[in-house]
Design a protein around this motif. Structure first.
Motif, PDB file in Angstrom:
ATOM      1  N   TYR A 299      74.967  40.231  33.862  1.00 31.91           N
ATOM      2  CA  TYR A 299      74.545  40.143  35.265  1.00 31.91           C
ATOM      3  C   TYR A 299      75.768  40.276  36.158  1.00 31.91           C
ATOM      4  O   TYR A 299      76.780  39.602  35.952  1.00 31.91           O
ATOM      5  CB  TYR A 299      73.856  38.792  35.548  1.00 31.91           C
ATOM      6  CG  TYR A 299      73.330  38.714  36.964  1.00 31.91           C
ATOM      7  CD1 TYR A 299      72.185  39.413  37.333  1.00 31.91           C
ATOM      8  CD2 TYR A 299      73.990  37.973  37.939  1.00 31.91           C
ATOM      9  CE1 TYR A 299      71.713  39.374  38.644  1.00 31.91           C
ATOM     10  CE2 TYR A 299      73.515  37.923  39.251  1.00 31.91           C
ATOM     11  CZ  TYR A 299      72.382  38.633  39.585  1.00 31.91           C
ATOM     12  OH  TYR A 299      71.909  38.604  40.874  1.00 31.91           O
TER      13      TYR A 299
ATOM     14  N   ARG B  34      73.749  43.837  42.793  1.00 34.99           N
ATOM     15  CA  ARG B  34      73.140  42.934  41.808  1.00 34.99           C
ATOM     16  C   ARG B  34      72.644  43.813  40.672  1.00 34.99           C
ATOM     17  O   ARG B  34      71.661  44.532  40.843  1.00 34.99           O
ATOM     18  CB  ARG B  34      71.940  42.203  42.391  1.00 34.99           C
ATOM     19  CG  ARG B  34      72.200  41.532  43.726  1.00 34.99           C
ATOM     20  CD  ARG B  34      72.460  40.117  43.528  1.00 34.99           C
ATOM     21  NE  ARG B  34      72.693  39.361  44.735  1.00 34.99           N
ATOM     22  CZ  ARG B  34      72.997  38.078  44.698  1.00 34.99           C
ATOM     23  NH1 ARG B  34      73.097  37.431  43.558  1.00 34.99           N
ATOM     24  NH2 ARG B  34      73.220  37.418  45.800  1.00 34.99           N
TER      25      ARG B  34
ATOM     26  N   LEU C 245      67.462  34.979  36.753  1.00 28.89           N
ATOM     27  CA  LEU C 245      68.440  34.236  37.553  1.00 28.89           C
ATOM     28  C   LEU C 245      67.798  32.933  38.014  1.00 28.89           C
ATOM     29  O   LEU C 245      66.671  32.924  38.472  1.00 28.89           O
ATOM     30  CB  LEU C 245      68.854  35.078  38.755  1.00 28.89           C
ATOM     31  CG  LEU C 245      70.189  34.695  39.383  1.00 28.89           C
ATOM     32  CD1 LEU C 245      71.328  35.007  38.429  1.00 28.89           C
ATOM     33  CD2 LEU C 245      70.392  35.433  40.687  1.00 28.89           C
TER      34      LEU C 245
ATOM     35  N   HIS D  45      67.348  29.282  43.262  1.00 28.68           N
ATOM     36  CA  HIS D  45      68.356  28.797  44.211  1.00 28.68           C
ATOM     37  C   HIS D  45      67.964  29.242  45.624  1.00 28.68           C
ATOM     38  O   HIS D  45      67.073  30.085  45.786  1.00 28.68           O
ATOM     39  CB  HIS D  45      69.740  29.376  43.871  1.00 28.68           C
ATOM     40  CG  HIS D  45      69.807  30.860  44.073  1.00 28.68           C
ATOM     41  ND1 HIS D  45      69.302  31.765  43.161  1.00 28.68           N
ATOM     42  CD2 HIS D  45      70.277  31.624  45.098  1.00 28.68           C
ATOM     43  CE1 HIS D  45      69.473  32.990  43.603  1.00 28.68           C
ATOM     44  NE2 HIS D  45      70.068  32.943  44.795  1.00 28.68           N
TER      45      HIS D  45
ATOM     46  N   ASP E 260      69.763  30.570  49.470  1.00 29.18           N
ATOM     47  CA  ASP E 260      70.965  31.007  50.184  1.00 29.18           C
ATOM     48  C   ASP E 260      70.782  30.601  51.643  1.00 29.18           C
ATOM     49  O   ASP E 260      69.661  30.367  52.094  1.00 29.18           O
ATOM     50  CB  ASP E 260      71.132  32.529  50.061  1.00 29.18           C
ATOM     51  CG  ASP E 260      71.248  32.956  48.598  1.00 29.18           C
ATOM     52  OD1 ASP E 260      72.229  32.602  47.941  1.00 29.18           O
ATOM     53  OD2 ASP E 260      70.311  33.624  48.105  1.00 29.18           O
TER      54      ASP E 260
ATOM     55  N   ASN F 159      68.025  37.563  54.250  1.00 30.43           N
ATOM     56  CA  ASN F 159      68.373  38.461  53.150  1.00 30.43           C
ATOM     57  C   ASN F 159      67.336  39.570  53.000  1.00 30.43           C
ATOM     58  O   ASN F 159      66.140  39.307  53.014  1.00 30.43           O
ATOM     59  CB  ASN F 159      68.388  37.578  51.873  1.00 30.43           C
ATOM     60  CG  ASN F 159      68.870  38.294  50.633  1.00 30.43           C
ATOM     61  OD1 ASN F 159      69.078  39.497  50.648  1.00 30.43           O
ATOM     62  ND2 ASN F 159      69.020  37.545  49.551  1.00 30.43           N
TER      63      ASN F 159
ATOM     64  N   LEU G 134      66.591  42.048  50.006  1.00 35.63           N
ATOM     65  CA  LEU G 134      66.916  42.426  48.624  1.00 35.63           C
ATOM     66  C   LEU G 134      66.312  43.807  48.380  1.00 35.63           C
ATOM     67  O   LEU G 134      65.093  43.965  48.352  1.00 35.63           O
ATOM     68  CB  LEU G 134      66.352  41.387  47.645  1.00 35.63           C
ATOM     69  CG  LEU G 134      66.521  41.682  46.161  1.00 35.63           C
ATOM     70  CD1 LEU G 134      67.999  41.817  45.771  1.00 35.63           C
ATOM     71  CD2 LEU G 134      65.871  40.576  45.314  1.00 35.63           C
TER      72      LEU G 134
ATOM     73  N   LYS H   3      61.185  44.309  39.152  1.00 38.05           N
ATOM     74  CA  LYS H   3      61.707  42.936  39.120  1.00 38.05           C
ATOM     75  C   LYS H   3      60.609  41.967  39.526  1.00 38.05           C
ATOM     76  O   LYS H   3      59.946  42.165  40.549  1.00 38.05           O
ATOM     77  CB  LYS H   3      62.880  42.845  40.092  1.00 38.05           C
ATOM     78  CG  LYS H   3      63.564  41.509  40.149  1.00 38.05           C
ATOM     79  CD  LYS H   3      64.798  41.576  41.045  1.00 38.05           C
ATOM     80  CE  LYS H   3      66.026  42.116  40.333  1.00 38.05           C
ATOM     81  NZ  LYS H   3      67.154  42.345  41.229  1.00 38.05           N
TER      82      LYS H   3
ATOM     83  N   ILE I 253      63.864  37.827  52.176  1.00 41.26           N
ATOM     84  CA  ILE I 253      63.948  36.418  51.752  1.00 41.26           C
ATOM     85  C   ILE I 253      64.547  35.643  52.926  1.00 41.26           C
ATOM     86  O   ILE I 253      65.756  35.743  53.183  1.00 41.26           O
ATOM     87  CB  ILE I 253      64.853  36.229  50.512  1.00 41.26           C
ATOM     88  CG1 ILE I 253      64.513  37.225  49.392  1.00 41.26           C
ATOM     89  CG2 ILE I 253      64.772  34.796  49.999  1.00 41.26           C
ATOM     90  CD1 ILE I 253      65.435  37.128  48.163  1.00 41.26           C
TER      91      ILE I 253
ATOM     92  N   HIS J  79      64.495  31.212  45.473  1.00 41.58           N
ATOM     93  CA  HIS J  79      64.034  32.400  44.761  1.00 41.58           C
ATOM     94  C   HIS J  79      64.535  32.407  43.326  1.00 41.58           C
ATOM     95  O   HIS J  79      65.597  31.860  43.017  1.00 41.58           O
ATOM     96  CB  HIS J  79      64.403  33.696  45.485  1.00 41.58           C
ATOM     97  CG  HIS J  79      65.791  33.747  46.042  1.00 41.58           C
ATOM     98  ND1 HIS J  79      66.175  33.030  47.168  1.00 41.58           N
ATOM     99  CD2 HIS J  79      66.894  34.418  45.637  1.00 41.58           C
ATOM    100  CE1 HIS J  79      67.445  33.264  47.424  1.00 41.58           C
ATOM    101  NE2 HIS J  79      67.916  34.099  46.495  1.00 41.58           N
TER     102      HIS J  79
ATOM    103  N   VAL K  50      64.452  35.301  39.981  1.00 42.91           N
ATOM    104  CA  VAL K  50      64.084  36.695  39.684  1.00 42.91           C
ATOM    105  C   VAL K  50      64.225  36.989  38.195  1.00 42.91           C
ATOM    106  O   VAL K  50      65.091  36.427  37.525  1.00 42.91           O
ATOM    107  CB  VAL K  50      64.949  37.710  40.491  1.00 42.91           C
ATOM    108  CG1 VAL K  50      64.922  37.403  41.981  1.00 42.91           C
ATOM    109  CG2 VAL K  50      66.378  37.764  40.000  1.00 42.91           C
TER     110      VAL K  50
ATOM    111  N   ASN L 121      71.751  43.481  47.862  1.00 43.11           N
ATOM    112  CA  ASN L 121      71.158  42.627  48.879  1.00 43.11           C
ATOM    113  C   ASN L 121      72.080  42.527  50.080  1.00 43.11           C
ATOM    114  O   ASN L 121      73.298  42.597  49.966  1.00 43.11           O
ATOM    115  CB  ASN L 121      70.761  41.256  48.323  1.00 43.11           C
ATOM    116  CG  ASN L 121      71.866  40.237  48.384  1.00 43.11           C
ATOM    117  OD1 ASN L 121      72.758  40.245  47.544  1.00 43.11           O
ATOM    118  ND2 ASN L 121      71.817  39.378  49.384  1.00 43.11           N
TER     119      ASN L 121
ATOM    120  N   PHE M  53      72.985  40.166  53.291  1.00 48.61           N
ATOM    121  CA  PHE M  53      72.857  38.882  53.980  1.00 48.61           C
ATOM    122  C   PHE M  53      73.219  39.084  55.441  1.00 48.61           C
ATOM    123  O   PHE M  53      74.210  39.766  55.750  1.00 48.61           O
ATOM    124  CB  PHE M  53      73.837  37.853  53.401  1.00 48.61           C
ATOM    125  CG  PHE M  53      73.433  37.275  52.066  1.00 48.61           C
ATOM    126  CD1 PHE M  53      72.203  36.661  51.894  1.00 48.61           C
ATOM    127  CD2 PHE M  53      74.302  37.324  50.979  1.00 48.61           C
ATOM    128  CE1 PHE M  53      71.835  36.099  50.674  1.00 48.61           C
ATOM    129  CE2 PHE M  53      73.946  36.770  49.754  1.00 48.61           C
ATOM    130  CZ  PHE M  53      72.713  36.157  49.607  1.00 48.61           C
TER     131      PHE M  53
HETATM  132  O1  LIG Z   1      67.927  40.170  42.478  1.00 53.54           O
HETATM  133  C1  LIG Z   1      68.833  39.465  42.061  1.00 53.54           C
HETATM  134  O2  LIG Z   1      69.507  39.750  41.073  1.00 53.54           O
HETATM  135  C2  LIG Z   1      69.162  38.171  42.751  1.00 53.54           C
HETATM  136  C3  LIG Z   1      68.801  38.183  44.177  1.00 53.54           C
HETATM  137  C4  LIG Z   1      69.372  37.049  44.958  1.00 53.54           C
HETATM  138  O3  LIG Z   1      69.563  35.960  44.502  1.00 53.54           O
HETATM  139  C5  LIG Z   1      69.679  37.317  46.358  1.00 53.54           C
HETATM  140  O4  LIG Z   1      69.512  38.455  46.823  1.00 53.54           O
HETATM  141  O5  LIG Z   1      70.090  36.372  47.060  1.00 53.54           O
END
Ligand SMILES: O=C(O)CCC(=O)C(=O)O
Ligand SMILES: [Fe+2]
Length: 365
Positions: free
Chosen positions: A154, A197, A205, A208, A210, A214, A216, A223, A277, A283, A285, A295, A297
């Motif tokens: 990852y 990612r 994953l 968690h 953030d 976001n 993604l 996914k 998100i 989330h 995934v 992604n 932010f």
């Molecule tokens: O898609 C992923 O690998 C994780 C996505 C994620 O945690 C994010 O975009 O904050």
């Protein structure tokens, strides 16, 4: 399941209503194949939803104004389908990524099992040239490996110096960045980072949150995404920004009984989909196939509320951090009291927080 008939969604309130549109019935959900109005095309309804599980909304043909009024202001997640994400959606293959990715080395997570666990650290960090990493992540069995021939990989890309620099594909992967069009649905000055990612098939994953909004952008591979509202935080057994409940599909309910009462939103990202998100939404995934995503932010709050030393986008806002510090100090102060007094006043603190800060409807019973 019998098809309950044609439905559509109210663009203003997102309530599902029955109108005269054409639906193609599939076994689990109904897919909307044509509609004249409203202008947002809802591809999946909540028909498959139960009280505890809701399907994520999937909408097509959304522009910036519609995103703002129908989704962003409600601060609810949504899957945006059919946006122009640039040439990456057709151009990117494993061969192309390895050629155009540059000579960067990347720091990756390597685990024996695909279910990655940050709290118990069941993975190791290793560094590989980007091209070697992409090849390995795309294959299921490895000739070269660190732990085992079926190990999972990852990548969460970082800035050049992760202590000081923020991940930005334009800086770290300039050639690949030319192929990506980021959704133009937020003010550019609010942009914080853009993060590669990349995951082996089956990689999961941990759950968690953030602290920034976001998008993604799923470029390659399907996914599965599961989201929990911030209002479910009291049922997620949090350790910082992560949930202790690792196996969200078969949780240990003796250990985590409240998790059984958690409401989840679930959906599947197809290549080209963009998942919104909102900040603080939890989330989790699973890459159903080798996955490449980016992604973005961006800052939802005033700049000064964020910690300017945060290069990941996951440090709590400054006032929240200060409140935690003050709480730790007040708990320390209670230690001056004998135990039964300490517990009594700890309860009074909880009651004060509940009555002053928590919406009565959302208070625990
Ligand atoms: O898609 C992923 O690998 C994780 C996505 C994620 O945690 C994010 O975009 O904050
Ligand atoms: Fe995240």
């Amino acid at each position: 399941m019998s098809c309950p008939g044609p439905v559509s969604v109210c663009v203003a309130c997102l309530n599902v209503t029955r109108v005269n549109v054409t639906l193609k019935h599939t076994t689990s959900t109904c897919t909307l194949v044509s509609v004249s109005k409203p202008s947002i095309v809802l591809l999946r309804t909540n028909m498959n939803s139960t009280k505890m599980q809701k399907d994520l909304l999937v909408v097509e043909d959304v522009d910036g104004d519609k995103f703002q009024s129908s989704f962003y202001q409600k601060r609810e997640p949504v899957i945006l389908r059919g946006l122009d994400i640039g040439q990456c959606s057709t151009k990117w293959t494993v061969d192309y990524l390895t050629e155009a990715g540059g000579d960067n080395s990347v720091k990756i997570h390597v685990a024996e099992t695909p279910q990655m666990d940050f709290l118990h650290k069941n993975f190791i960090y290793r560094t590989l040239p980007f091209s070697d990493f992409v090849r390995r992540a795309a294959e299921e069995k490895h000739n070269d490996f660190f732990i085992s021939e079926t190990e999972s990989y990852y990548l969460r890309a970082l800035g050049d110096d992760p202590r000081k620099d923020i991940a930005d594909i334009e800086h770290q992967f300039p050639k690949l960045a030319e192929d990506v069009t980021l959704p133009d649905f937020f003010p550019r000055e609010k942009f914080f980072s853009s993060v590669f990612r990349i995951a082996s098939k089956r990689t999961q994953l941990w759950t968690h949150y953030d602290v920034m909004d976001n998008f993604l952008i799923q470029v390659i591979g399907r996914k599965r995404v599961v989201l929990f509202s911030p209002s479910e935080a009291d049922k997620l057994y949090l350790n910082g920004d992560k949930s202790e409940v690792l196996d969200i599909d078969d949780p240990d309910l003796e250990k985590y009984p409240l998790f059984g009462h958690c409401e989840r939103y679930e959906g599947t990202l197809e290549p080209g989909d963009v998942l919104f998100i909102p900040a603080l939404w939890f989330h989790n995934v699973i890459s159903l196939e080798f996955g490449v995503a980016i992604n973005v932010f961006w800052k939802h709050l005033d700049d000064k509320l964020y910690d300017n030393k945060d290069t990941y986008g996951n440090r709590d806002p400054l006032p929240a951090m200060r409140a935690f510090q003050i709480l730790d100090r007040s708990l320390k102060t209670l230690e001056e009291l004998p135990e039964e007094y300490r517990e009594f006043y700890a309860k009074r603190l909880i009651l004060r927080i509940q009555s002053k800060m928590l919406n009565q409807e959302k208070q625990p019973p």
